[in-house]
Design a protein around this motif. Structure first.
Motif, mmCIF file in Angstrom:
data_model
loop_
_atom_site.group_PDB
_atom_site.id
_atom_site.type_symbol
_atom_site.label_atom_id
_atom_site.label_comp_id
_atom_site.label_asym_id
_atom_site.label_seq_id
_atom_site.Cartn_x
_atom_site.Cartn_y
_atom_site.Cartn_z
ATOM 1 N N LEU A 50 0.824 -1.164 0.042
ATOM 2 C CA LEU A 50 0.027 -0.008 0.209
ATOM 3 C C LEU A 50 0.866 1.444 -0.159
ATOM 4 C CD1 LEU A 50 -2.405 -0.992 2.625
ATOM 5 C CD2 LEU A 50 -2.720 -1.282 0.401
ATOM 6 N N LEU A 51 2.091 1.212 0.052
ATOM 7 C CA LEU A 51 3.227 2.363 0.164
ATOM 8 C C LEU A 51 3.463 2.911 -1.269
ATOM 9 C CD1 LEU A 51 5.563 0.710 2.633
ATOM 10 C CD2 LEU A 51 3.682 2.315 3.265
ATOM 11 N N SER A 52 3.924 4.105 -1.291
ATOM 12 C CA SER A 52 4.046 4.875 -2.491
ATOM 13 C C SER A 52 5.409 4.278 -2.957
ATOM 14 C CB SER A 52 4.352 6.382 -2.066
ATOM 15 O OG SER A 52 5.583 6.601 -1.132
ATOM 16 N N ARG A 53 6.027 4.569 -3.969
ATOM 17 C CA ARG A 53 7.186 3.971 -4.416
ATOM 18 C C ARG A 53 8.290 4.194 -3.760
ATOM 19 N NH1 ARG A 53 11.484 4.671 -8.037
ATOM 20 N NH2 ARG A 53 11.729 3.223 -9.411
ATOM 21 N N ASN A 54 8.425 5.628 -3.388
ATOM 22 C CA ASN A 54 9.632 5.995 -2.413
ATOM 23 C C ASN A 54 9.407 5.190 -0.934
ATOM 24 O OD1 ASN A 54 11.032 7.552 -4.448
ATOM 25 N ND2 ASN A 54 9.859 9.287 -3.542
ATOM 26 N N ALA A 55 8.248 5.371 -0.290
ATOM 27 C CA ALA A 55 8.084 4.592 0.751
ATOM 28 C C ALA A 55 8.574 3.105 0.733
ATOM 29 C CB ALA A 55 6.875 4.843 1.264
ATOM 30 N N ALA A 56 7.788 2.477 -0.399
ATOM 31 C CA ALA A 56 8.147 1.268 -0.551
ATOM 32 C C ALA A 56 9.658 0.768 -0.905
ATOM 33 C CB ALA A 56 7.334 0.598 -1.974
ATOM 34 N N LEU A 57 10.550 1.610 -1.300
ATOM 35 C CA LEU A 57 11.995 1.467 -1.245
ATOM 36 C C LEU A 57 12.570 1.810 0.099
ATOM 37 C CD1 LEU A 57 12.856 3.486 -4.616
ATOM 38 C CD2 LEU A 57 13.288 1.056 -4.369
ATOM 39 N N ALA A 58 12.186 2.404 0.886
ATOM 40 C CA ALA A 58 12.420 3.099 2.188
ATOM 41 C C ALA A 58 12.134 1.592 3.168
ATOM 42 C CB ALA A 58 11.820 4.219 2.701
ATOM 43 N N TYR A 59 11.084 1.117 2.899
ATOM 44 C CA TYR A 59 10.359 -0.343 3.370
ATOM 45 C C TYR A 59 11.514 -1.235 3.380
ATOM 46 C CZ TYR A 59 7.673 -4.001 4.923
ATOM 47 O OH TYR A 59 7.298 -5.152 5.570
ATOM 48 N N ALA A 60 11.874 -1.537 1.882
ATOM 49 C CA ALA A 60 12.715 -2.541 1.543
ATOM 50 C C ALA A 60 13.939 -2.188 1.934
ATOM 51 C CB ALA A 60 12.905 -2.614 0.005
ATOM 52 N N SER A 61 14.806 -1.157 2.157
ATOM 53 C CA SER A 61 16.040 -0.928 2.912
ATOM 54 C C SER A 61 15.771 -1.100 4.356
ATOM 55 C CB SER A 61 16.382 0.431 2.416
ATOM 56 O OG SER A 61 17.308 0.848 2.907
ATOM 57 N N GLU A 62 14.805 -0.549 4.885
ATOM 58 C CA GLU A 62 14.970 -0.860 6.614
ATOM 59 C C GLU A 62 14.502 -2.134 6.689
ATOM 60 O OE1 GLU A 62 15.884 1.738 8.708
ATOM 61 O OE2 GLU A 62 16.591 2.467 6.699
ATOM 62 N N SER A 63 13.631 -2.866 6.188
ATOM 63 C CA SER A 63 13.381 -4.519 6.570
ATOM 64 C C SER A 63 14.776 -5.193 6.486
ATOM 65 C CB SER A 63 12.361 -4.819 5.678
ATOM 66 O OG SER A 63 12.784 -4.966 4.372
ATOM 67 N N GLY A 108 23.647 2.107 11.065
ATOM 68 C CA GLY A 108 23.270 3.130 10.118
ATOM 69 C C GLY A 108 21.948 3.169 9.854
ATOM 70 N N GLY A 109 21.555 4.235 8.994
ATOM 71 C CA GLY A 109 19.952 4.186 8.617
ATOM 72 C C GLY A 109 19.714 5.507 7.842
ATOM 73 N N GLU A 110 18.988 5.448 7.267
ATOM 74 C CA GLU A 110 18.363 6.401 6.636
ATOM 75 C C GLU A 110 17.256 7.327 7.613
ATOM 76 O OE1 GLU A 110 16.510 5.294 3.125
ATOM 77 O OE2 GLU A 110 18.233 4.382 2.577
ATOM 78 N N ASP A 111 17.349 8.679 7.719
ATOM 79 C CA ASP A 111 16.405 9.140 8.565
ATOM 80 C C ASP A 111 14.864 9.029 7.910
ATOM 81 O OD1 ASP A 111 18.126 9.930 10.710
ATOM 82 O OD2 ASP A 111 18.592 11.576 9.589
ATOM 83 N N VAL A 112 14.322 7.959 8.215
ATOM 84 C CA VAL A 112 12.903 7.934 7.595
ATOM 85 C C VAL A 112 11.763 8.322 8.646
ATOM 86 C CG1 VAL A 112 11.133 5.782 6.920
ATOM 87 C CG2 VAL A 112 13.848 5.760 6.159
ATOM 88 N N SER A 113 11.038 9.127 8.026
ATOM 89 C CA SER A 113 9.962 9.371 8.969
ATOM 90 C C SER A 113 8.978 8.279 9.256
ATOM 91 C CB SER A 113 9.190 10.857 8.565
ATOM 92 O OG SER A 113 8.640 10.416 7.497
ATOM 93 N N ALA A 114 8.481 8.462 10.356
ATOM 94 C CA ALA A 114 7.462 7.403 11.036
ATOM 95 C C ALA A 114 6.122 7.471 10.074
ATOM 96 C CB ALA A 114 7.059 7.617 12.366
ATOM 97 N N GLU A 115 5.763 8.753 9.483
ATOM 98 C CA GLU A 115 4.651 8.754 8.517
ATOM 99 C C GLU A 115 4.970 7.894 7.321
ATOM 100 O OE1 GLU A 115 5.633 13.131 6.855
ATOM 101 O OE2 GLU A 115 5.096 12.732 8.889
ATOM 102 N N ASP A 116 6.191 7.733 6.713
ATOM 103 C CA ASP A 116 6.549 7.121 5.464
ATOM 104 C C ASP A 116 6.571 5.492 5.489
ATOM 105 O OD1 ASP A 116 7.185 9.534 4.374
ATOM 106 O OD2 ASP A 116 9.229 9.284 4.539
#
Length: 169
Positions: A50-63, A108-116
């Motif tokens: 259900l995530l946007s493309r950018n949020a889906a990439l962040a999700y994949a990276s963070e997972s 490490g980690g990207e500063d991903v906001s909780a809303e993303d």
């Protein structure tokens, strides 16, 4: 490092492996691994669709960061359990290959906001990071700092050499 392990260091390693702190940390780590696997295979998979493309990439990276972090922790904990059960000598547990690795990925980690990202993933990221930092602290205190403590001080080495040389006169 195992050749340089002081006898007291082996006792510290064995004492930790037999401690209540180890038992609680081990249980927490293994429970978090199972919980994370269930989330990523279930609710997390559905939420990621259900995530946007950018949020889906962040999700994949963070997972991936999450699973790497947890596998590092689980591996370290399993080594300590092997020491506890007598399947591994404390000296062997001191080898670099049993230390936490991939620190730049795990910490490490990207500063991903909780809303993303989904709340479930954010919660697991936070819990795994706190667990990783505790295990990292234990690893440093039990193994890495111990190696530094055992290294001869350069000034003392020079003084010993001088004493030996002057004692010959």
């Amino acid at each position: 490092m195992s050749d340089m392990t002081a006898p007291w260091r082996s006792d510290v390693i064995q004492d930790f492996a037999r401690s209540e702190l180890f038992e609680r940390t081990f249980q927490e780590g293994m429970d978090l691994v199972e919980e994370t696997a269930a989330y990523l295979d279930g609710a997390g998979r559905q939420e990621s669709k259900l995530l946007s493309r950018n949020a889906a990439l962040a999700y994949a990276s963070e997972s991936m960061r999450l699973t790497t972090r947890l596998m590092q922790v689980a591996s370290w904990l399993l080594v300590q359990r092997a020491v506890r059960e007598g399947d591994m000598a404390p000296d062997a547990a001191c080898e670099d290959r049993y230390r936490l690795a991939a620190e730049e990925v795990c910490r490490g980690g990207e500063d991903v906001s909780a809303e993303d990202l989904p709340a479930g993933l954010m919660l697991l990221l936070d819990r795994s990071e706190r667990l990783y930092e505790r295990v990292r602290h234990l690893d440093r205190r039990m193994y890495v700092d111990a190696a530094d403590d055992q290294a001869p001080h350069p000034v003392l080495s020079q003084l010993d050499r001088l004493k030996t040389a002057l004692g010959a006169f």
